[in-house]
Motif scaffolding. Structure first.
Motif, PDB file in Angstrom:
ATOM      1  N   SER A   2       0.858  -1.186   0.000  1.00  0.00           N
ATOM      2  CA  SER A   2       0.000   0.000   0.000  1.00  0.00           C
ATOM      3  C   SER A   2       0.894   1.236   0.000  1.00  0.00           C
ATOM      4  O   SER A   2       2.102   1.149   0.225  1.00  0.00           O
ATOM      5  N   PHE A   3       0.285   2.385  -0.239  1.00  0.00           N
ATOM      6  CA  PHE A   3       1.055   3.626  -0.242  1.00  0.00           C
ATOM      7  C   PHE A   3       1.623   3.914   1.151  1.00  0.00           C
ATOM      8  O   PHE A   3       2.705   4.465   1.281  1.00  0.00           O
ATOM      9  N   THR A   4       0.869   3.501   2.194  1.00  0.00           N
ATOM     10  CA  THR A   4       1.353   3.745   3.563  1.00  0.00           C
ATOM     11  C   THR A   4       2.638   2.947   3.808  1.00  0.00           C
ATOM     12  O   THR A   4       3.578   3.455   4.415  1.00  0.00           O
ATOM     13  N   THR A  22      -5.599   2.494  -5.699  1.00  0.00           N
ATOM     14  CA  THR A  22      -5.722   1.592  -4.553  1.00  0.00           C
ATOM     15  C   THR A  22      -4.366   1.051  -4.112  1.00  0.00           C
ATOM     16  O   THR A  22      -4.135   0.807  -2.947  1.00  0.00           O
ATOM     17  N   GLU A  23      -3.483   0.839  -5.086  1.00  0.00           N
ATOM     18  CA  GLU A  23      -2.144   0.367  -4.707  1.00  0.00           C
ATOM     19  C   GLU A  23      -1.094   1.012  -5.600  1.00  0.00           C
ATOM     20  O   GLU A  23      -1.411   1.436  -6.718  1.00  0.00           O
ATOM     21  N   PRO A  24       0.143   1.065  -5.126  1.00  0.00           N
ATOM     22  CA  PRO A  24       1.183   1.696  -5.946  1.00  0.00           C
ATOM     23  C   PRO A  24       1.455   0.896  -7.211  1.00  0.00           C
ATOM     24  O   PRO A  24       1.385  -0.334  -7.194  1.00  0.00           O
ATOM     25  N   SER A  25       1.765   1.612  -8.286  1.00  0.00           N
ATOM     26  CA  SER A  25       2.182   0.923  -9.522  1.00  0.00           C
ATOM     27  C   SER A  25       3.627   0.448  -9.291  1.00  0.00           C
ATOM     28  O   SER A  25       4.300   0.926  -8.368  1.00  0.00           O
ATOM     29  N   PRO A  26       4.129  -0.475 -10.110  1.00  0.00           N
ATOM     30  CA  PRO A  26       5.488  -0.979  -9.872  1.00  0.00           C
ATOM     31  C   PRO A  26       6.552   0.108  -9.791  1.00  0.00           C
ATOM     32  O   PRO A  26       7.419   0.065  -8.914  1.00  0.00           O
ATOM     33  N   ILE A  27       6.465   1.107 -10.650  1.00  0.00           N
ATOM     34  CA  ILE A  27       7.514   2.148 -10.582  1.00  0.00           C
ATOM     35  C   ILE A  27       7.384   2.959  -9.299  1.00  0.00           C
ATOM     36  O   ILE A  27       8.381   3.386  -8.708  1.00  0.00           O
ATOM     37  N   GLN A  28       6.159   3.132  -8.838  1.00  0.00           N
ATOM     38  CA  GLN A  28       5.966   3.865  -7.574  1.00  0.00           C
ATOM     39  C   GLN A  28       6.538   3.056  -6.407  1.00  0.00           C
ATOM     40  O   GLN A  28       7.213   3.604  -5.532  1.00  0.00           O
ATOM     41  N   ALA A  29       6.282   1.759  -6.431  1.00  0.00           N
ATOM     42  CA  ALA A  29       6.785   0.902  -5.342  1.00  0.00           C
ATOM     43  C   ALA A  29       8.314   0.944  -5.279  1.00  0.00           C
ATOM     44  O   ALA A  29       8.902   0.906  -4.205  1.00  0.00           O
ATOM     45  N   GLN A  46       8.143   3.311 -19.180  1.00  0.00           N
ATOM     46  CA  GLN A  46       7.354   3.720 -20.331  1.00  0.00           C
ATOM     47  C   GLN A  46       6.234   4.640 -19.862  1.00  0.00           C
ATOM     48  O   GLN A  46       5.925   4.708 -18.676  1.00  0.00           O
ATOM     49  N   THR A  47       5.635   5.323 -20.816  1.00  0.00           N
ATOM     50  CA  THR A  47       4.575   6.266 -20.461  1.00  0.00           C
ATOM     51  C   THR A  47       3.381   5.513 -19.884  1.00  0.00           C
ATOM     52  O   THR A  47       3.177   4.341 -20.187  1.00  0.00           O
ATOM     53  N   GLY A  48       2.650   6.174 -19.030  1.00  0.00           N
ATOM     54  CA  GLY A  48       1.440   5.574 -18.479  1.00  0.00           C
ATOM     55  C   GLY A  48       1.685   4.625 -17.327  1.00  0.00           C
ATOM     56  O   GLY A  48       0.801   3.883 -16.929  1.00  0.00           O
ATOM     57  N   LYS A  51       4.543   7.363 -13.413  1.00  0.00           N
ATOM     58  CA  LYS A  51       5.825   7.923 -12.964  1.00  0.00           C
ATOM     59  C   LYS A  51       5.670   9.304 -12.326  1.00  0.00           C
ATOM     60  O   LYS A  51       6.484   9.689 -11.501  1.00  0.00           O
ATOM     61  N   THR A  52       4.610  10.032 -12.685  1.00  0.00           N
ATOM     62  CA  THR A  52       4.448  11.362 -12.087  1.00  0.00           C
ATOM     63  C   THR A  52       4.266  11.246 -10.575  1.00  0.00           C
ATOM     64  O   THR A  52       4.880  11.974  -9.804  1.00  0.00           O
ATOM     65  N   ALA A  53       3.425  10.301 -10.172  1.00  0.00           N
ATOM     66  CA  ALA A  53       3.251  10.103  -8.718  1.00  0.00           C
ATOM     67  C   ALA A  53       4.512   9.489  -8.117  1.00  0.00           C
ATOM     68  O   ALA A  53       4.839   9.741  -6.957  1.00  0.00           O
ATOM     69  N   GLY A 334      -3.524   1.735 -23.594  1.00  0.00           N
ATOM     70  CA  GLY A 334      -3.082   0.664 -22.702  1.00  0.00           C
ATOM     71  C   GLY A 334      -2.502   1.213 -21.411  1.00  0.00           C
ATOM     72  O   GLY A 334      -1.609   0.632 -20.820  1.00  0.00           O
ATOM     73  N   ARG A 335      -3.013   2.387 -20.958  1.00  0.00           N
ATOM     74  CA  ARG A 335      -2.445   3.020 -19.767  1.00  0.00           C
ATOM     75  C   ARG A 335      -3.099   2.524 -18.496  1.00  0.00           C
ATOM     76  O   ARG A 335      -4.233   2.085 -18.510  1.00  0.00           O
ATOM     77  N   ALA A 336      -2.361   2.660 -17.427  1.00  0.00           N
ATOM     78  CA  ALA A 336      -2.875   2.379 -16.083  1.00  0.00           C
ATOM     79  C   ALA A 336      -3.691   1.094 -16.049  1.00  0.00           C
ATOM     80  O   ALA A 336      -4.798   1.034 -15.531  1.00  0.00           O
TER      81      ALA A 336
HETATM   82  P1  AMP Z   1       1.733   8.828 -15.627  1.00  0.00           P
HETATM   83  O1  AMP Z   1       2.577   7.687 -16.083  1.00  0.00           O
HETATM   84  O2  AMP Z   1       2.276   9.521 -14.433  1.00  0.00           O
HETATM   85  O3  AMP Z   1       1.412   9.771 -16.760  1.00  0.00           O
HETATM   86  O4  AMP Z   1       0.320   8.223 -15.136  1.00  0.00           O
HETATM   87  C1  AMP Z   1      -0.551   7.569 -16.013  1.00  0.00           C
HETATM   88  C2  AMP Z   1      -1.951   7.463 -15.466  1.00  0.00           C
HETATM   89  O5  AMP Z   1      -2.009   6.514 -14.382  1.00  0.00           O
HETATM   90  C3  AMP Z   1      -2.512   8.773 -14.903  1.00  0.00           C
HETATM   91  O6  AMP Z   1      -3.841   8.890 -15.367  1.00  0.00           O
HETATM   92  C4  AMP Z   1      -2.487   8.581 -13.396  1.00  0.00           C
HETATM   93  O7  AMP Z   1      -3.524   9.317 -12.771  1.00  0.00           O
HETATM   94  C5  AMP Z   1      -2.704   7.078 -13.262  1.00  0.00           C
HETATM   95  N1  AMP Z   1      -2.090   6.490 -12.055  1.00  0.00           N
HETATM   96  C6  AMP Z   1      -0.903   6.812 -11.489  1.00  0.00           C
HETATM   97  N2  AMP Z   1      -0.641   6.040 -10.433  1.00  0.00           N
HETATM   98  C7  AMP Z   1      -1.675   5.183 -10.295  1.00  0.00           C
HETATM   99  C8  AMP Z   1      -2.004   4.115  -9.373  1.00  0.00           C
HETATM  100  N3  AMP Z   1      -1.180   3.787  -8.379  1.00  0.00           N
HETATM  101  N4  AMP Z   1      -3.162   3.462  -9.548  1.00  0.00           N
HETATM  102  C9  AMP Z   1      -3.991   3.801 -10.582  1.00  0.00           C
HETATM  103  N5  AMP Z   1      -3.762   4.782 -11.473  1.00  0.00           N
HETATM  104  C10 AMP Z   1      -2.617   5.462 -11.345  1.00  0.00           C
END
Ligand code: AMP
Length: 459
Positions: A2-4, A22-29, A46-48, A51-53, A334-336
């Motif tokens: 989780s993000f926490t 609901t959960e971090p994406s792999p790059i966020q983790a 890759q895009t989507g 990575k911004t978060a 094919g994002r998110a």
């Molecule tokens: P980005 O790669 O930062 O451009 O993000 C791509 C899309 O994924 C954006 O619409 C974000 O709002 C969404 N996103 C980012 N992190 C998550 C996450 N952990 N769970 C679901 N969607 C996410």
């Protein structure tokens, strides 16, 4: 996970919850703990991928927890385009809305006043494109001497757009001691060189093989003559009942023309490209996102950074001659975690672009031919003859890569011309290299791939 668990404060975990994550994406983790630990990070994502978060959340936390108080910005996020800068800034606002941090987005094409006013009042974070930021630094409106965290987002695209000199100038204005976060979807030699010059013992985070395209994107290519492309696209969209189709053309002129033609075919379309005003681009994007128009026709640069949740269709009306651009283009779908479809219309002269793309992806894209009744037949591997790659179209055009026109092989008597296509691209991309290095119809009078007959799709 989780993000926490990643060590984020409640203000941030609540903000992502409000966004529906609901959960971090792999790059966020991978990236969030490393950034929170103060490390430099190099992200090959890759895009989507979210990575911004991945960089936004930890940098907000670091800034919020710092006791150092100044009106000068402590974090600088550089992005290649206005759209991406605006989008990253919006994410920073969304993620940081429960924190007491101030930010501003800075890009050209709009008035200076709102930007200088915000800077004078004091900001913690600047999200900027390089040109306008430098301008403001030269006018002494922006002072980067307190920057603790530098983010370079989509570094590959910054280099493609010729921002290297601006980036170098900006680096000189930053304190030596700082944390650096470097993100790029693709890694050419130039990108690696820039990364090496900025980063110190970076933690490498990578969620997919570099230059890979999203697994969830269903990719197809069709052999279509250049003149038939518009009608083929119209019928694909109508027959398939596609909505929200992002179509890429190579030139601004081509984007305008195609949008007008599709509109005439009863398929509502708008074009966005570098010659459109910022407000026109934003209006077009808003109509597209709201499903008020069916097709958005875009050039590579204009489309960079577009964040359209769950975009279902991407069409390459013309293939890019820089294969990495293909990865960026189809990364719009094919994002998110959603699935998407990427269709490429490949004319005779684009066979080698397709070959270069497949080489980069290390996989073959299914290729089809259309019958008169609209049915398709697959072009088998045995029908794909090896393509002579001596003049790889993705070779950047440093002078030593420029092929001299070969008069013996070139079509007799045809002058080497420079069409709107080439000039359109060169004015949009500061780096004009690729316009002369690829065998588009516009420069066939120059060099041509050895043995490649323009009459059939050679690979
Ligand atoms: P980005 O790669 O930062 O451009 O993000 C791509 C899309 O994924 C954006 O619409 C974000 O709002 C969404 N996103 C980012 N992190 C998550 C996450 N952990 N769970 C679901 N969607 C996410």
């Amino acid at each position: 996970m989780s993000f926490t668990n990643l060590g984020l404060r409640s203000e941030l975990t609540e903000a992502v919850k409000a966004k529906g994550y609901t959960e971090p994406s792999p790059i966020q983790a991978q990236a969030i703990p490393a950034i929170l630990a103060g490390k430099d990070v190099i992200g090959g994502a890759q895009t989507g991928t979210g990575k911004t978060a991945a960089f936004g959340l930890p940098l907000l936390q670091i800034l919020a927890e710092s006791e150092f108080k100044t009106k000068r910005p402590r974090c600088l996020i550089l992005a290649p385009t206005r759209e991406l800068a605006a989008q990253v800034h919006q994410s920073i606002l969304d993620y940081g809305k429960r924190l007491n941090l101030k930010s501003v987005v800075i890009f050209g094409g709009v008035g200076f006043n709102p930007q200088t006013t915000a800077l004078r009042r004091g900001v913690d974070i600047i999200v900027a494109t390089p040109g306008r930021l430098l301008d403001l630094c030269q006018r002494r409106e922006a002072n980067l001497s307190a920057v603790e965290i530098l983010v370079l987002d989509e570094a590959d695209r910054m280099l493609d757009m010729g921002f290297i000199h601006d980036i170098k100038k900006i680096l000189k204005l930053l304190p030596q001691k700082r944390q650096n976060l470097f993100f790029s979807a693709t890694y050419s030699r130039e990108v690696k060189k820039l990364a090496d010059s900025i980063l110190s013992e970076p933690v490498e985070v990578e969620v997919a093989p570099r230059n890979a395209t999203a697994d969830r994107v269903d990719q197809e290519a069709y052999e279509v003559g250049q003149k038939s492309k518009r009608s083929v696209l119209s019928s694909m969209i109508s027959r398939g009942d596609w909505s929200q189709v992002l179509v890429f053309t190579r030139t601004k002129h081509g984007a305008n023309r195609l949008a007008t033609q599709l509109d005439k075919d009863g398929i509502t379309s708008l074009a966005i490209h570098g010659n459109k005003s910022q407000s026109a681009r934003e209006r077009a994007l808003a109509s597209f996102k709201a499903n008020k128009i069916r097709v958005l026709v875009a050039t590579d640069i204009a489309a960079r950074g577009l964040d359209i949740a769950s975009l279902p269709y991407v069409v390459n009306f013309e293939l890019p001659n820089v294969p990495e651009d293909y990865v960026h283009r189809i990364g719009r779908t094919g994002r998110a975690g959603k699935s998407g479809k990427a269709v490429s219309l490949v004319s005779e002269v684009e066979g080698q672009h397709l070959h270069a793309i497949e080489k980069l992806l290390k996989k073959q894209i299914p290729l089809f031919r259309l019958k008169e009744n609209g049915d398709r037949i697959e072009v088998g591997s045995d029908q794909r003859r090896p393509f002579e790659t001596q003049n790889r179209p993705h070779q950047r055009n440093s002078p030593k890569n420029v092929k001299r026109p070969n008069r013996r092989r070139g079509p007799k008597g045809r002058p080497s011309n420079s069409t709107a296509e080439a000039s359109g691209r060169s004015s949009e991309r500061k780096k004009t290299a690729s316009s002369t290095a690829s065998p588009t119809p516009s420069n066939r009078g120059g060099w041509r791939p050895r043995k490649a007959k323009p009459s059939s799709l050679k690979r």
